[in-house]
Design a protein around this motif. Structure first.
Motif, PDB file in Angstrom:
ATOM      1  N   GLY A   9      -8.856   8.409 -18.689  1.00 27.90           N
ATOM      2  CA  GLY A   9      -8.853   7.247 -19.581  1.00 27.90           C
ATOM      3  C   GLY A   9      -8.748   5.905 -18.863  1.00 27.90           C
ATOM      4  O   GLY A   9      -8.777   4.862 -19.493  1.00 27.90           O
ATOM      5  N   ARG A  10      -8.609   5.965 -17.510  1.00 25.71           N
ATOM      6  CA  ARG A  10      -8.553   4.700 -16.737  1.00 25.71           C
ATOM      7  C   ARG A  10      -9.949   4.329 -16.236  1.00 25.71           C
ATOM      8  O   ARG A  10     -10.092   3.549 -15.298  1.00 25.71           O
ATOM      9  CB  ARG A  10      -7.664   4.879 -15.505  1.00 25.71           C
ATOM     10  CG  ARG A  10      -6.187   4.667 -15.704  1.00 25.71           C
ATOM     11  CD  ARG A  10      -5.457   5.018 -14.416  1.00 25.71           C
ATOM     12  NE  ARG A  10      -5.538   4.011 -13.375  1.00 25.71           N
ATOM     13  CZ  ARG A  10      -5.823   4.266 -12.093  1.00 25.71           C
ATOM     14  NH1 ARG A  10      -6.102   5.485 -11.696  1.00 25.71           N
ATOM     15  NH2 ARG A  10      -5.853   3.295 -11.199  1.00 25.71           N
ATOM     16  N   GLY A  11     -10.967   4.918 -16.857  1.00 28.00           N
ATOM     17  CA  GLY A  11     -12.333   4.754 -16.371  1.00 28.00           C
ATOM     18  C   GLY A  11     -12.785   3.302 -16.325  1.00 28.00           C
ATOM     19  O   GLY A  11     -13.535   2.912 -15.435  1.00 28.00           O
ATOM     20  N   GLY A  12     -12.319   2.512 -17.289  1.00 26.12           N
ATOM     21  CA  GLY A  12     -12.711   1.102 -17.334  1.00 26.12           C
ATOM     22  C   GLY A  12     -12.305   0.406 -16.051  1.00 26.12           C
ATOM     23  O   GLY A  12     -13.109  -0.266 -15.398  1.00 26.12           O
ATOM     24  N   TYR A  13     -11.037   0.594 -15.653  1.00 27.78           N
ATOM     25  CA  TYR A  13     -10.548   0.003 -14.394  1.00 27.78           C
ATOM     26  C   TYR A  13     -11.282   0.606 -13.205  1.00 27.78           C
ATOM     27  O   TYR A  13     -11.798  -0.096 -12.339  1.00 27.78           O
ATOM     28  CB  TYR A  13      -9.029   0.234 -14.241  1.00 27.78           C
ATOM     29  CG  TYR A  13      -8.564   0.166 -12.797  1.00 27.78           C
ATOM     30  CD1 TYR A  13      -8.325  -1.058 -12.191  1.00 27.78           C
ATOM     31  CD2 TYR A  13      -8.418   1.337 -12.039  1.00 27.78           C
ATOM     32  CE1 TYR A  13      -7.938  -1.123 -10.858  1.00 27.78           C
ATOM     33  CE2 TYR A  13      -8.036   1.277 -10.708  1.00 27.78           C
ATOM     34  CZ  TYR A  13      -7.799   0.051 -10.119  1.00 27.78           C
ATOM     35  OH  TYR A  13      -7.439  -0.014  -8.804  1.00 27.78           O
ATOM     36  N   PHE A  14     -11.332   1.943 -13.198  1.00 29.05           N
ATOM     37  CA  PHE A  14     -11.875   2.632 -12.022  1.00 29.05           C
ATOM     38  C   PHE A  14     -13.329   2.232 -11.771  1.00 29.05           C
ATOM     39  O   PHE A  14     -13.743   2.053 -10.628  1.00 29.05           O
ATOM     40  CB  PHE A  14     -11.758   4.152 -12.205  1.00 29.05           C
ATOM     41  CG  PHE A  14     -12.166   4.919 -10.985  1.00 29.05           C
ATOM     42  CD1 PHE A  14     -11.249   5.179  -9.978  1.00 29.05           C
ATOM     43  CD2 PHE A  14     -13.482   5.329 -10.799  1.00 29.05           C
ATOM     44  CE1 PHE A  14     -11.625   5.854  -8.824  1.00 29.05           C
ATOM     45  CE2 PHE A  14     -13.874   5.995  -9.658  1.00 29.05           C
ATOM     46  CZ  PHE A  14     -12.935   6.262  -8.672  1.00 29.05           C
TER      47      PHE A  14
ATOM     48  N   ASP B 264       0.916  -1.141   0.000  1.00 28.94           N
ATOM     49  CA  ASP B 264       0.000   0.000   0.000  1.00 28.94           C
ATOM     50  C   ASP B 264       0.947   1.179   0.000  1.00 28.94           C
ATOM     51  O   ASP B 264       1.573   1.488   1.018  1.00 28.94           O
ATOM     52  CB  ASP B 264      -0.876   0.004   1.264  1.00 28.94           C
ATOM     53  CG  ASP B 264      -1.823   1.189   1.272  1.00 28.94           C
ATOM     54  OD1 ASP B 264      -1.385   2.307   0.934  1.00 28.94           O
ATOM     55  OD2 ASP B 264      -3.012   1.020   1.604  1.00 28.94           O
ATOM     56  N   HIS B 265       1.091   1.832  -1.159  1.00 28.29           N
ATOM     57  CA  HIS B 265       2.212   2.776  -1.273  1.00 28.29           C
ATOM     58  C   HIS B 265       2.081   3.975  -0.320  1.00 28.29           C
ATOM     59  O   HIS B 265       3.063   4.638  -0.031  1.00 28.29           O
ATOM     60  CB  HIS B 265       2.446   3.200  -2.727  1.00 28.29           C
ATOM     61  CG  HIS B 265       1.484   4.212  -3.257  1.00 28.29           C
ATOM     62  ND1 HIS B 265       0.222   3.906  -3.658  1.00 28.29           N
ATOM     63  CD2 HIS B 265       1.622   5.546  -3.456  1.00 28.29           C
ATOM     64  CE1 HIS B 265      -0.385   4.995  -4.095  1.00 28.29           C
ATOM     65  NE2 HIS B 265       0.441   6.016  -3.988  1.00 28.29           N
ATOM     66  N   TYR B 266       0.878   4.199   0.237  1.00 25.51           N
ATOM     67  CA  TYR B 266       0.762   5.290   1.211  1.00 25.51           C
ATOM     68  C   TYR B 266       1.593   5.001   2.467  1.00 25.51           C
ATOM     69  O   TYR B 266       2.042   5.911   3.139  1.00 25.51           O
ATOM     70  CB  TYR B 266      -0.718   5.575   1.538  1.00 25.51           C
ATOM     71  CG  TYR B 266      -1.211   6.694   0.639  1.00 25.51           C
ATOM     72  CD1 TYR B 266      -1.226   6.521  -0.743  1.00 25.51           C
ATOM     73  CD2 TYR B 266      -1.576   7.935   1.141  1.00 25.51           C
ATOM     74  CE1 TYR B 266      -1.601   7.543  -1.592  1.00 25.51           C
ATOM     75  CE2 TYR B 266      -1.947   8.970   0.303  1.00 25.51           C
ATOM     76  CZ  TYR B 266      -1.954   8.769  -1.066  1.00 25.51           C
ATOM     77  OH  TYR B 266      -2.301   9.800  -1.901  1.00 25.51           O
TER      78      TYR B 266
HETATM   79  O1  LIG Z   1      -3.622   3.874  -5.345  1.00 24.36           O
HETATM   80  C1  LIG Z   1      -3.939   4.892  -5.928  1.00 24.36           C
HETATM   81  O2  LIG Z   1      -3.300   6.040  -5.621  1.00 24.36           O
HETATM   82  C2  LIG Z   1      -3.250   7.105  -6.560  1.00 24.36           C
HETATM   83  C3  LIG Z   1      -2.776   8.338  -5.795  1.00 24.36           C
HETATM   84  O3  LIG Z   1      -1.473   8.124  -5.348  1.00 24.36           O
HETATM   85  P1  LIG Z   1      -0.540   9.365  -5.006  1.00 24.36           P
HETATM   86  O4  LIG Z   1       0.673   8.761  -4.426  1.00 24.36           O
HETATM   87  O5  LIG Z   1      -0.299  10.081  -6.296  1.00 24.36           O
HETATM   88  O6  LIG Z   1      -1.300  10.214  -4.055  1.00 24.36           O
HETATM   89  C4  LIG Z   1      -4.590   7.345  -7.222  1.00 24.36           C
HETATM   90  O7  LIG Z   1      -4.459   8.299  -8.249  1.00 24.36           O
HETATM   91  C5  LIG Z   1      -5.083   6.031  -7.823  1.00 24.36           C
HETATM   92  O8  LIG Z   1      -6.397   6.230  -8.344  1.00 24.36           O
HETATM   93  C6  LIG Z   1      -5.121   4.949  -6.778  1.00 24.36           C
HETATM   94  O9  LIG Z   1      -5.380   3.710  -7.405  1.00 24.36           O
END
Ligand SMILES: O=C1O[C@H](COP(=O)(O)O)[C@@H](O)[C@H](O)[C@H]1O
Ligand SMILES: NC(=O)C1=CN([C@@H]2O[C@H](COP(=O)(O)OP(=O)(O)OC[C@H]3O[C@@H](n4cnc5c(N)ncnc54)[C@H](OP(=O)(O)O)[C@@H]3O)[C@@H](O)[C@H]2O)C=CC1
Length: 516
Positions: free
Chosen positions: A243-248, A198-200
């Motif tokens: 353009g990522r609407g399909g996934y989103f 979870d990159h956050y």
């Molecule tokens: O995981 C996600 O995070 C990004 C936002 O990441 P950030 O590090 O740029 O704040 C978000 O745009 C994306 O929709 C989501 O899947």
């Protein structure tokens, strides 16, 4: 770049016995967007800064037939910020990259992948029989099951070498699918081998939460329902689905951001003090606090979906439903404000406001802790509530909003701030990207900043009933205009259920720009 910031990492990496043998970092899905924009640039930065174990090589794997040297120098390079004096080192790094094309669902391909790893290991060190192996799954969820199965059957390292697998979200779509995925993974790998990213959790200010909370006596005493009125955790983006609407559309803002990034932040803000800095102790506390959160109810939520702004520029004119990749008439929310409760001794009665949205007025991620009003106020209710704000991005900062005497001949309180803005205080310090910290953690075997199976199960428990209700009843989100602050209905919910007050009189003055 400051050398000092890396000293600890370099010392650990280069002294650890475990890290003295060869390592192969395998990028599964090497031809994709995530690999191109994030993973390869991160590997280059880690290599550039001498943070990786010295004997590391890189192997890309995907279906496409490609020349990895061309791919890195032509497609990825624009994301890598290579400086003119780094050319030689960059070429050295490129030369350590290898590639194999293969399928995601056939055993022979994975047997070839295994042979390739051994072959490259022997190329670097003829005597060796294997290397430590890290597999980064930069892949769509549709192939997770087969890839992990085939990796486990064909590509595990021979002991004493380690095998670690980094998995990207989404980790399922609800409690059931997530639990199925977890069960599947647990049959193939031990918990110590699985790194759910979870990159956050790799962001500077998110990592700072533990230090701020547990290294400051002043905060320890007030971090509870006696002093705190509410907590807001906000994520805003000034662009739409691009353009990522399909996934989103399959996921929506709740699954995309709230159930993972914001809930992870919440657990760090709200957890009890761990026994030590040990990853398991910290993750135990995170799970414990999540277990105290009841499922979210529909009445505690406001949902929105953006529409185009006719007066906007370019993309801003386009609403969510105008994205050709989004199914017509979709009710997927692109904005959500939800109030969570924590039923424990520390937090009972303190609302946690989670807010996230796309196509809003600004890029911002922050944690805002609003304290209770001054008791026995002698200033005729003119004191604003204190707030502690931890700004994750942009421009990392910690600031405390407090009342001081308005300068001059008067006796009036004025809301101002104690301000720790990183770019002023730590000017010139290198701030590694979230992925750099997290990938390094995997080399070091530290799971602190990764999501454990039980943590994930709790996160889905909290959100799944709401998600199912929204989908079953096809609940319509409220429209908001691209570029707006959000929804007035969300402000009303924050004020009423969230007990949040907004002081519109506060004016911030950037003191770094003041003349002395
Ligand atoms: O995981 C996600 O995070 C990004 C936002 O990441 P950030 O590090 O740029 O704040 C978000 O745009 C994306 O929709 C989501 O899947
Ligand atoms: N170190 C620094 O760089 C510092 C910068 N500042 C700057 O000063 C400005 C003001 O400070 P700050 O108090 O932090 O931030 P804001 O005034 O922007 O926002 C305060 C909070 O109130 C909410 N809010 C904004 N407008 C309304 C409204 N009309 N009704 C209800 N809620 C509202 C915001 O939510 P939402 O996000 O949904 O709009 C946010 O949670 C900001 O731009 C901030 O960056 C202040 C201190 C230090």
């Amino acid at each position: 770049m400051s050398e000092n910031i890396f000293e600890t990492f370099q010392t650990v990496v280069h002294l650890s016995e475990d890290l003295k043998s060869y390592h192969v970092f395998v990028v599964m899905g090497a031809s994709g967007d995530l690999a191109k924009k994030k993973i390869y640039p991160t590997l280059w930065w880690l290599y550039r800064d001498n943070l990786l174990p010295k004997k590391t090589f890189f192997l890309g794997y995907a279906r496409s037939k490609l020349d990895i040297k061309d791919f890195l120098t032509q497609k990825c390079r624009q994301y890598m910020k290579v400086k003119p004096d780094e050319e030689e080192k960059f070429n050295e790094w490129v030369s350590k990259n290898h590639y194999l094309a293969g399928s995601y669902d056939q055993s022979e391909s994975f047997a070839q992948l295994n042979s390739k790893i051994v072959e490259i290991s022997r190329f670097y060190e003829p005597e060796t029989d294997d290397a430590n192996r890290i597999f980064y799954l930069a892949l769509p969820p549709s192939v997770y099951t087969s890839v992990t199965q085939l990796l486990s059957e064909n590509c595990k390292a021979k002991k004493p070498h380690f095998t670690r697998v980094i998995v990207e979200k989404p980790f399922g779509k609800d409690s059931k699918s997530s639990s199925e995925l977890s069960t599947h993974l647990s049959k193939l790998f031990t918990e110590e081998q699985i790194y759910r990213i979870d990159h956050y959790l790799g962001k500077e200010m998110v990592q700072n939460l533990i230090v701020l909370r547990f290294a400051n006596q002043i905060f320890k005493r007030i971090w509870n329902r006696d002093s705190i009125e509410n907590v807001s955790i906000t994520f805003k983006e000034p662009f739409g689905t691009q353009g990522r609407g399909g996934y989103f559309d399959e996921f929506g803002i709740i699954r995309d951001v709230m159930q993972n990034h914001l809930l992870q932040i919440l657990s760090l803000v709200a957890m009890e003090s761990p026994i030590s800095k040990n990853a398991e102790e910290i993750r135990n506390e995170k799970v414990k606090v999540l277990r105290s959160i009841p499922e979210i109810k529909l009445e505690d939520v406001v949902l929105g979906q953006y529409v185009g702004n006719p007066n906007g520029q370019g993309d801003e004119k386009m609403g969510y439903l105008d994205d050709p990749t989004v199914p017509a008439g979709s009710n997927t929310p692109t904005f959500c404000c939800a109030i969570l409760k924590i039923k424990n001794e520390r937090w009972d009665g303190v609302p946690f406001i989670l807010k996230s949205g796309k196509a809003l007025n600004e890029r911002k991620a922050e944690i805002r802790i609003q304290f209770k009003e001054v008791s026995g106020d002698i200033f005729d209710n003119s004191c604003a509530r204190n707030e502690l704000v931890i700004r994750v991005q942009p421009d990392e900062a910690v600031y405390m909003k407090i009342s001081t005497k308005k300068p001059g001949i008067n006796f009036n309180p004025l809301e101002t701030e104690l301000d720790l803005t990183y770019k002023h205080r730590y000017d010139g310090e290198y701030m590694p990207d979230a992925y750099e910290r997290l990938i390094l953690d995997v080399f070091l075997g530290s799971q602190l900043n990764f999501v454990r199976t039980d943590e994930l199960a709790e996160a889905w428990r909290i959100f799944t009933p709401l998600l199912h209700k929204l989908e079953k009843e096809n609940i319509k989100p409220i429209p908001y205009v691209y570029g707006s602050r959000g929804l007035p209905e969300a402000d009303e919910l924050c004020a009423k259920v969230g007990k949040y007050t907004y002081n519109k009189n506060y004016k911030w003055k950037d003191s770094s720009k003041s003349k002395i």
